[in-house]
Motif scaffolding. Sequence first.
Motif, PDB file in Angstrom:
ATOM      1  N   UNK A   1       0.841  -1.204   0.000  1.00 14.16           N
ATOM      2  CA  UNK A   1       0.000   0.000   0.000  1.00 14.16           C
ATOM      3  C   UNK A   1       0.874   1.252   0.000  1.00 14.16           C
ATOM      4  N   UNK A   2       1.941   1.231   0.806  1.00 11.02           N
ATOM      5  CA  UNK A   2       2.858   2.374   0.835  1.00 11.02           C
ATOM      6  C   UNK A   2       3.512   2.581  -0.529  1.00 11.02           C
ATOM      7  N   UNK A   3       3.851   1.469  -1.184  1.00  8.12           N
ATOM      8  CA  UNK A   3       4.461   1.577  -2.509  1.00  8.12           C
ATOM      9  C   UNK A   3       3.488   2.172  -3.509  1.00  8.12           C
ATOM     10  N   UNK A   4       2.236   1.729  -3.455  1.00  8.88           N
ATOM     11  CA  UNK A   4       1.231   2.261  -4.365  1.00  8.88           C
ATOM     12  C   UNK A   4       1.033   3.760  -4.157  1.00  8.88           C
ATOM     13  N   UNK A   5       1.281   4.206  -2.918  1.00  8.02           N
ATOM     14  CA  UNK A   5       1.162   5.629  -2.610  1.00  8.02           C
ATOM     15  C   UNK A   5       2.451   6.391  -2.889  1.00  8.02           C
ATOM     16  N   UNK A   6       3.499   5.685  -3.320  1.00  2.70           N
ATOM     17  CA  UNK A   6       4.752   6.342  -3.689  1.00  2.70           C
ATOM     18  C   UNK A   6       5.807   6.365  -2.615  1.00  2.70           C
ATOM     19  N   UNK A   7       5.539   5.818  -1.422  1.00  6.56           N
ATOM     20  CA  UNK A   7       6.505   5.906  -0.328  1.00  6.56           C
ATOM     21  C   UNK A   7       7.687   4.962  -0.527  1.00  6.56           C
ATOM     22  N   UNK A   8       7.448   3.790  -1.111  1.00  9.38           N
ATOM     23  CA  UNK A   8       8.538   2.838  -1.306  1.00  9.38           C
ATOM     24  C   UNK A   8       9.593   3.392  -2.253  1.00  9.38           C
TER      25      UNK A   8
ATOM     26  N   UNK B   1       8.317  -3.799  -5.007  1.00  7.18           N
ATOM     27  CA  UNK B   1       7.217  -2.971  -5.499  1.00  7.18           C
ATOM     28  C   UNK B   1       7.701  -1.815  -6.368  1.00  7.18           C
ATOM     29  N   UNK B   2       8.956  -1.414  -6.165  1.00  6.46           N
ATOM     30  CA  UNK B   2       9.487  -0.313  -6.966  1.00  6.46           C
ATOM     31  C   UNK B   2      10.049  -0.801  -8.292  1.00  6.46           C
ATOM     32  N   UNK B   3      10.749  -1.944  -8.269  1.00 10.75           N
ATOM     33  CA  UNK B   3      11.461  -2.405  -9.459  1.00 10.75           C
ATOM     34  C   UNK B   3      10.684  -3.413 -10.288  1.00 10.75           C
ATOM     35  N   UNK B   4       9.822  -4.209  -9.668  1.00 11.04           N
ATOM     36  CA  UNK B   4       9.150  -5.298 -10.383  1.00 11.04           C
ATOM     37  C   UNK B   4       7.709  -4.942 -10.758  1.00 11.04           C
TER      38      UNK B   4
END
Length: 206
Positions: A51-58, A126-129
Amino acid sequence: MLTSYLATVLLIELTPGPNMAYLAALTLGAGRKAGLAALAGVALGLALIGVAAAAGLAALVAASPMIWNALRWAGGLYMLYLAWETWRGEAETSPAQTRAFDDSTLRYFSRGLITNILNPKAALFYVAIVPRFLPKQGATLADGLVMTGISVFVATAVHLAIVMLAAQMHPLLSQPGRMERTRHGLAIGLAGIAIWFLLATDLPTT
């Protein structure tokens, strides 16, 4: 595209890592209930990171060497702490403590959660894949959440299989006279994974 993503997630989850090692070691030493409690914590941690990645935090974590290394060292040192507790035989595994089911379950759950949150490789996934499988244009938060749900489902299925397999071996390894050797062996394994984690998770360079 979805089939390719499922295959990618499955291959990644089948690669040994901190979550897999901790769940196996915990279940072998403390039994199925402990493993399932930790598994729930790991699943929640993975979902939170998604969820954090989807929001850009990751992406911020992956872009900051300082934050990345802080998480890497915190995760590695935490696993070394768990290895030390396993070696010396924590009081919570005694009959007096295992009767306090709620307390011990919460403890195992929180440790699974912390072990996963302090794993920067989860954020990197979540950022790279994940972006490679999102629509080239017009990707939405909902798209990211769907991918997160799929990855959490696959990871939990793999981890559940590990916990159940380890649970089958627990009665044999926990017999009188074997518990201490089992505990020490698991502690050494956890320490080895922690050291590998520290050495092998440097922030990738582009």
